[in-house]
Design a protein around this motif. Structure first.
Motif, PDB file in Angstrom:
ATOM      1  N   SER A 137       0.820  -1.205   0.000  1.00 42.08           N
ATOM      2  CA  SER A 137       0.000   0.000   0.000  1.00 42.08           C
ATOM      3  C   SER A 137       0.859   1.262   0.000  1.00 42.08           C
ATOM      4  O   SER A 137       0.478   2.267  -0.607  1.00 42.08           O
ATOM      5  CB  SER A 137      -0.925   0.004   1.212  1.00 42.08           C
ATOM      6  OG  SER A 137      -1.781  -1.116   1.167  1.00 42.08           O
ATOM      7  N   TRP A 140       1.886   2.025  -3.526  1.00 43.60           N
ATOM      8  CA  TRP A 140       0.763   2.589  -4.278  1.00 43.60           C
ATOM      9  C   TRP A 140       0.454   4.012  -3.800  1.00 43.60           C
ATOM     10  O   TRP A 140       0.165   4.889  -4.612  1.00 43.60           O
ATOM     11  CB  TRP A 140      -0.442   1.671  -4.078  1.00 43.60           C
ATOM     12  CG  TRP A 140      -1.616   2.006  -4.921  1.00 43.60           C
ATOM     13  CD1 TRP A 140      -1.766   1.794  -6.249  1.00 43.60           C
ATOM     14  CD2 TRP A 140      -2.825   2.611  -4.467  1.00 43.60           C
ATOM     15  NE1 TRP A 140      -2.991   2.230  -6.643  1.00 43.60           N
ATOM     16  CE2 TRP A 140      -3.668   2.733  -5.573  1.00 43.60           C
ATOM     17  CE3 TRP A 140      -3.272   3.060  -3.227  1.00 43.60           C
ATOM     18  CZ2 TRP A 140      -4.931   3.289  -5.478  1.00 43.60           C
ATOM     19  CZ3 TRP A 140      -4.524   3.604  -3.142  1.00 43.60           C
ATOM     20  CH2 TRP A 140      -5.341   3.712  -4.257  1.00 43.60           C
ATOM     21  N   TYR A 183      -8.267   1.136   0.174  1.00 45.33           N
ATOM     22  CA  TYR A 183      -8.517   1.044  -1.266  1.00 45.33           C
ATOM     23  C   TYR A 183      -7.703  -0.081  -1.887  1.00 45.33           C
ATOM     24  O   TYR A 183      -8.181  -0.803  -2.760  1.00 45.33           O
ATOM     25  CB  TYR A 183      -8.182   2.357  -1.959  1.00 45.33           C
ATOM     26  CG  TYR A 183      -9.135   3.491  -1.647  1.00 45.33           C
ATOM     27  CD1 TYR A 183     -10.434   3.249  -1.220  1.00 45.33           C
ATOM     28  CD2 TYR A 183      -8.743   4.809  -1.783  1.00 45.33           C
ATOM     29  CE1 TYR A 183     -11.301   4.283  -0.941  1.00 45.33           C
ATOM     30  CE2 TYR A 183      -9.602   5.853  -1.515  1.00 45.33           C
ATOM     31  CZ  TYR A 183     -10.885   5.584  -1.094  1.00 45.33           C
ATOM     32  OH  TYR A 183     -11.740   6.602  -0.827  1.00 45.33           O
ATOM     33  N   HIS A 184      -6.459  -0.208  -1.448  1.00 42.20           N
ATOM     34  CA  HIS A 184      -5.604  -1.256  -1.983  1.00 42.20           C
ATOM     35  C   HIS A 184      -6.165  -2.635  -1.646  1.00 42.20           C
ATOM     36  O   HIS A 184      -6.211  -3.523  -2.505  1.00 42.20           O
ATOM     37  CB  HIS A 184      -4.186  -1.101  -1.429  1.00 42.20           C
ATOM     38  CG  HIS A 184      -3.222  -2.076  -2.004  1.00 42.20           C
ATOM     39  ND1 HIS A 184      -2.844  -3.199  -1.329  1.00 42.20           N
ATOM     40  CD2 HIS A 184      -2.594  -2.106  -3.201  1.00 42.20           C
ATOM     41  CE1 HIS A 184      -2.002  -3.878  -2.088  1.00 42.20           C
ATOM     42  NE2 HIS A 184      -1.830  -3.240  -3.225  1.00 42.20           N
ATOM     43  N   ALA A 212      -9.301  -3.350  -0.954  1.00 42.90           N
ATOM     44  CA  ALA A 212     -10.558  -3.529  -1.704  1.00 42.90           C
ATOM     45  C   ALA A 212     -10.258  -3.900  -3.155  1.00 42.90           C
ATOM     46  O   ALA A 212     -10.889  -4.800  -3.717  1.00 42.90           O
ATOM     47  CB  ALA A 212     -11.393  -2.257  -1.649  1.00 42.90           C
ATOM     48  N   GLY A 213      -9.289  -3.216  -3.762  1.00 40.03           N
ATOM     49  CA  GLY A 213      -8.914  -3.549  -5.127  1.00 40.03           C
ATOM     50  C   GLY A 213      -8.357  -4.957  -5.246  1.00 40.03           C
ATOM     51  O   GLY A 213      -8.652  -5.689  -6.187  1.00 40.03           O
ATOM     52  N   PHE A 214      -7.558  -5.353  -4.266  1.00 39.68           N
ATOM     53  CA  PHE A 214      -7.016  -6.707  -4.262  1.00 39.68           C
ATOM     54  C   PHE A 214      -8.141  -7.732  -4.118  1.00 39.68           C
ATOM     55  O   PHE A 214      -8.150  -8.750  -4.793  1.00 39.68           O
ATOM     56  CB  PHE A 214      -6.007  -6.871  -3.121  1.00 39.68           C
ATOM     57  CG  PHE A 214      -5.464  -8.262  -3.026  1.00 39.68           C
ATOM     58  CD1 PHE A 214      -4.545  -8.734  -3.954  1.00 39.68           C
ATOM     59  CD2 PHE A 214      -5.868  -9.096  -1.999  1.00 39.68           C
ATOM     60  CE1 PHE A 214      -4.072 -10.028  -3.871  1.00 39.68           C
ATOM     61  CE2 PHE A 214      -5.366 -10.390  -1.905  1.00 39.68           C
ATOM     62  CZ  PHE A 214      -4.475 -10.848  -2.841  1.00 39.68           C
ATOM     63  N   VAL A 232     -11.287  -7.423  -5.019  1.00 41.72           N
ATOM     64  CA  VAL A 232     -12.073  -7.480  -6.247  1.00 41.72           C
ATOM     65  C   VAL A 232     -11.309  -8.245  -7.334  1.00 41.72           C
ATOM     66  O   VAL A 232     -11.869  -9.081  -8.032  1.00 41.72           O
ATOM     67  CB  VAL A 232     -12.438  -6.060  -6.727  1.00 41.72           C
ATOM     68  CG1 VAL A 232     -13.013  -6.091  -8.132  1.00 41.72           C
ATOM     69  CG2 VAL A 232     -13.419  -5.420  -5.760  1.00 41.72           C
ATOM     70  N   SER A 233     -10.027  -7.971  -7.464  1.00 37.56           N
ATOM     71  CA  SER A 233      -9.260  -8.642  -8.511  1.00 37.56           C
ATOM     72  C   SER A 233      -9.034 -10.112  -8.191  1.00 37.56           C
ATOM     73  O   SER A 233      -8.844 -10.931  -9.087  1.00 37.56           O
ATOM     74  CB  SER A 233      -7.923  -7.943  -8.736  1.00 37.56           C
ATOM     75  OG  SER A 233      -7.081  -8.117  -7.612  1.00 37.56           O
TER      76      SER A 233
END
Length: 111
Positions: free
Chosen positions: A80, A83, A102-103, A105-107, A109-110
């Motif tokens: 993080s 980023w 955010y990092h 959450a993005g991880f 989702v991906s």
């Protein structure tokens, strides 16, 4: 199809019909995805060997669990931080802990 820009007032009036607000298409898709998440979670967790996981965790000592948690938090913080530095260099004023959220959450989702 007309692609002319509209004002925010016109955009707000598009979904209004006789005083009721209808959900937009994006909101309907988000609700559908959340409904699909429940069976997906059941499908993913149905084959988890809970007794084996509990047996392994009960064999660990407190310092081993603490070390695992600290290493995981350190890895998350380093990813993080990288980023967050990139976002800051691009002019984004994002607090670090929000960047961590955010990092993650993005991880998620991906993944």
């Amino acid at each position: 199809m007309d692609f002319t820009p509209i004002s925010p007032n016109q955009a707000a009036a598009i979904n209004v019909d006789s005083g009721t607000i209808r959900p937009s298409g994006r909101l309907k898709i988000a609700r559908l995805l959340w409904l699909l998440a429940i069976p997906a979670l059941w499908w993913a967790l149905r084959a988890v060997p809970y007794q084996q996981i509990a047996a392994v965790l009960t064999n660990l000592r407190v310092w081993q669990i603490t070390a695992l948690v600290a290493i995981n938090l350190g890895v998350i913080a380093i990813f993080s931080l990288r980023w967050w530095i990139l976002v800051g260099a691009l002019g984004g004023g994002l607090p670090f802990f929000r960047a961590v959220g955010y990092h993650l959450a993005g991880f998620g989702v991906s993944y």
